[in-house]
Motif scaffolding. Structure first.
Motif, PDB file in Angstrom:
ATOM      1  N   VAL A 105       0.837  -1.210   0.000  1.00 41.52           N
ATOM      2  CA  VAL A 105       0.000   0.000   0.000  1.00 41.52           C
ATOM      3  C   VAL A 105       0.870   1.257   0.000  1.00 41.52           C
ATOM      4  O   VAL A 105       0.557   2.253  -0.671  1.00 41.52           O
ATOM      5  N   LYS A 106       1.996   1.203   0.688  1.00 42.74           N
ATOM      6  CA  LYS A 106       2.863   2.381   0.781  1.00 42.74           C
ATOM      7  C   LYS A 106       3.646   2.642  -0.509  1.00 42.74           C
ATOM      8  O   LYS A 106       4.242   3.708  -0.669  1.00 42.74           O
ATOM      9  N   GLU A 107       3.644   1.677  -1.404  1.00 45.01           N
ATOM     10  CA  GLU A 107       4.235   1.941  -2.725  1.00 45.01           C
ATOM     11  C   GLU A 107       3.391   2.967  -3.476  1.00 45.01           C
ATOM     12  O   GLU A 107       3.914   3.789  -4.221  1.00 45.01           O
ATOM     13  N   LYS A 108       2.082   2.900  -3.257  1.00 48.17           N
ATOM     14  CA  LYS A 108       1.174   3.851  -3.901  1.00 48.17           C
ATOM     15  C   LYS A 108       0.959   5.093  -3.038  1.00 48.17           C
ATOM     16  O   LYS A 108       0.804   6.205  -3.547  1.00 48.17           O
ATOM     17  N   TYR A 109       0.953   4.890  -1.707  1.00 45.19           N
ATOM     18  CA  TYR A 109       0.739   6.007  -0.757  1.00 45.19           C
ATOM     19  C   TYR A 109       1.919   6.032   0.213  1.00 45.19           C
ATOM     20  O   TYR A 109       1.820   5.569   1.355  1.00 45.19           O
ATOM     21  N   PRO A 110       3.072   6.550  -0.236  1.00 43.24           N
ATOM     22  CA  PRO A 110       4.295   6.461   0.580  1.00 43.24           C
ATOM     23  C   PRO A 110       4.204   7.155   1.933  1.00 43.24           C
ATOM     24  O   PRO A 110       4.928   6.801   2.866  1.00 43.24           O
ATOM     25  N   ASP A 111       3.324   8.139   2.050  1.00 40.34           N
ATOM     26  CA  ASP A 111       3.218   8.867   3.320  1.00 40.34           C
ATOM     27  C   ASP A 111       2.059   8.376   4.185  1.00 40.34           C
ATOM     28  O   ASP A 111       1.703   9.024   5.175  1.00 40.34           O
ATOM     29  N   ALA A 112       1.472   7.248   3.825  1.00 39.12           N
ATOM     30  CA  ALA A 112       0.324   6.734   4.581  1.00 39.12           C
ATOM     31  C   ALA A 112       0.726   6.469   6.033  1.00 39.12           C
ATOM     32  O   ALA A 112       1.696   5.741   6.286  1.00 39.12           O
ATOM     33  N   PRO A 113       0.002   7.050   6.995  1.00 35.71           N
ATOM     34  CA  PRO A 113       0.365   6.881   8.413  1.00 35.71           C
ATOM     35  C   PRO A 113      -0.168   5.566   8.993  1.00 35.71           C
ATOM     36  O   PRO A 113      -0.989   5.545   9.902  1.00 35.71           O
ATOM     37  N   ILE A 114       0.328   4.463   8.431  1.00 36.35           N
ATOM     38  CA  ILE A 114      -0.071   3.128   8.886  1.00 36.35           C
ATOM     39  C   ILE A 114       1.048   2.557   9.753  1.00 36.35           C
ATOM     40  O   ILE A 114       2.209   2.553   9.348  1.00 36.35           O
ATOM     41  N   HIS A 115       0.683   2.098  10.935  1.00 40.00           N
ATOM     42  CA  HIS A 115       1.676   1.554  11.867  1.00 40.00           C
ATOM     43  C   HIS A 115       1.190   0.209  12.385  1.00 40.00           C
ATOM     44  O   HIS A 115       0.047   0.083  12.819  1.00 40.00           O
ATOM     45  N   ILE A 116       2.072  -0.789  12.341  1.00 38.25           N
ATOM     46  CA  ILE A 116       1.704  -2.155  12.722  1.00 38.25           C
ATOM     47  C   ILE A 116       2.596  -2.609  13.872  1.00 38.25           C
ATOM     48  O   ILE A 116       3.825  -2.520  13.788  1.00 38.25           O
ATOM     49  N   ILE A 117       1.965  -3.072  14.952  1.00 37.07           N
ATOM     50  CA  ILE A 117       2.723  -3.456  16.150  1.00 37.07           C
ATOM     51  C   ILE A 117       2.382  -4.888  16.541  1.00 37.07           C
ATOM     52  O   ILE A 117       1.216  -5.248  16.690  1.00 37.07           O
ATOM     53  N   ASP A 118       3.408  -5.687  16.703  1.00 40.78           N
ATOM     54  CA  ASP A 118       3.264  -7.076  17.142  1.00 40.78           C
ATOM     55  C   ASP A 118       3.179  -7.082  18.673  1.00 40.78           C
ATOM     56  O   ASP A 118       4.146  -6.762  19.356  1.00 40.78           O
TER      57      ASP A 118
END
Length: 288
Positions: A105-118
Motif C-alpha cells: 500500500v505504501k508503494e502507492k501512498y508512501p506517506d500513509a500513516p499506517i503503523h503495525i505493532i506485534d
C-alpha cells in the motif's frame, strides 16, 4: 485527525467493546464442517467448543491479505493515522501478512500513516493492550504517544493460563507431542505462559483445585499495582470458573469486579486451546 485503532479477532474483544471504544476489527477464519466462518462475526465460540467436545478438530487461518489491503487502502486514501495492534507473530502469520500489505500500500501512498505493532500476545492479553490504546486515542493523545504506549503495554503484559487438554494445542502445533502426551496420561493440569510471543509450558500441577492458587502466586510474584490496572480473564466456555478466579483475585488483591474484564475465548483461539481453558492477564509494570 483522530487516530484509528485496528486489531484482529484474536484479541477476543466483543463487538460491544469495539463499538464503545471505536475499535475496528479484522477477522481470522475458522474452518469447521467444511465451512468457513469469520471469527467474532459469523460464528459463536460455543459452536466451536461443542464441536471439539464431540471430537471434531476445527482449523483456523490468518486474516486474509485482501482484508488488510482493503482496510489499509481506505485509511491511506484518507491520510488518517491507523495503528494495527496485532496477534503474536509467533502464533500466526497474520502480523507478517499485514507487514507485507503495508509495504504494498505504501508503494502507492508512501506517506500513509499506517503503523503495525506485534503485541506478542493473544486473547484478552492482546485485548487489554488494544483497549489501553483506544482510550488514549479517544483522549486525544498523539500518534507517537499511542505507539509508544502500545509497545510498553505489550512488553509488560503477562499471560498465565491452563487448559483442560494439551492435545488441542498439540494438534495446532502450539506445544510438542511429548508435552501433550505426558499431561494427558498423568491427569496433570498444565500451566503455560507466553514468552516472547510463544506458548511455553510452565508447570504441571496435580489437581484442578491447586491451579488457581498457583496462578495467584505467580500473579503476586510477577505483577504489581493491581488496583490501578485492568485485569483480564478469558475462558473456554466456563464462566463459572472464570468468575471463581475473579472472586479470588478480588479477595487476595482487593481488585474490584469492575476492574476485571471477563470474556469468552473466541472461536479462533478456542479452536486451539479448547473448552475449559482459563487464562489470566495482568501487567507486571502498568505505569512507566
Amino acid at each position: 485527525m483522530t487516530i484509528k485503532i485496528l486489531t484482529d479477532s484474536a484479541s477476543d474483544l466483543t463487538e460491544e467493546i469495539c463499538n464503545e471504544y471505536d475499535i475496528e476489527m479484522v477477522s481470522l477464519t475458522v474452518h469447521l464442517d467444511d465451512k468457513e466462518y469469520e471469527d467474532g462475526k459469523t460464528i459463536e465460540p460455543r459452536k466451536v467448543y461443542d464441536a471439539m467436545r464431540q471430537g471434531k478438530a476445527p482449523k483456523t487461518s490468518q486474516v486474509s491479505p485482501q482484508t488488510f489491503k482493503k482496510v489499509f487502502t481506505t485509511y491511506a486514501e484518507a491520510n488518517q493515522p491507523l495503528v494495527y495492534i496485532a496477534f503474536s507473530s509467533q502464533l500466526s502469520g497474520t502480523y507478517q501478512t499485514a507487514k507485507m500489505i503495508e509495504q504494498e500500500v505504501k508503494e502507492k501512498y508512501p506517506d500513509a500513516p499506517i503503523h503495525i505493532i506485534d503485541t506478542k500476545g493473544a486473547s484478552i492479553g492482546q485485548g487489554l493492550v488494544v483497549l489501553h490504546a483506544a482510550k488514549l486515542a479517544k483522549q486525544g493523545a498523539s500518534l507517537e504517544e499511542v505507539i509508544e504506549d502500545v509497545k510498553y503495554q505489550a512488553e509488560h503484559m503477562e499471560h498465565i493460563f491452563t487448559v483442560d487438554d494439551l492435545e488441542y494445542l498439540r494438534r495446532g502445533g502450539r506445544v510438542s507431542k511429548t508435552a501433550a502426551f505426558v499431561g494427558t496420561m498423568l491427569k496433570i493440569k498444565p500451566l503455560l505462559h507466553m514468552e516472547d510471543g510463544k506458548l511455553i509450558p510452565l508447570e504441571k500441577i496435580r489437581g484442578a483445585k491447586k491451579v488457581f492458587g498457583r496462578m495467584l502466586e505467580l500473579m503476586e510474584q510477577r505483577g504489581t499495582d493491581f488496583t490501578n490496572q485492568q485485569i483480564g480473564i478469558s475462558h473456554g466456555d466456563d464462566i463459572e470458573r472464570a468468575e471463581q478466579l475473579a472472586e479470588m483475585i478480588n479477595e487476595r488483591f482487593g481488585v474490584s469486579k469492575e476492574n476485571i474484564l471477563i470474556e469468552m475465548v473466541g472461536a479462533a483461539i478456542g479452536a486451539h486451546a479448547g473448552p475449559g481453558t482459563i487464562a489470566l492477564f495482568f501487567s507486571n509494570k502498568p505505569n512507566k
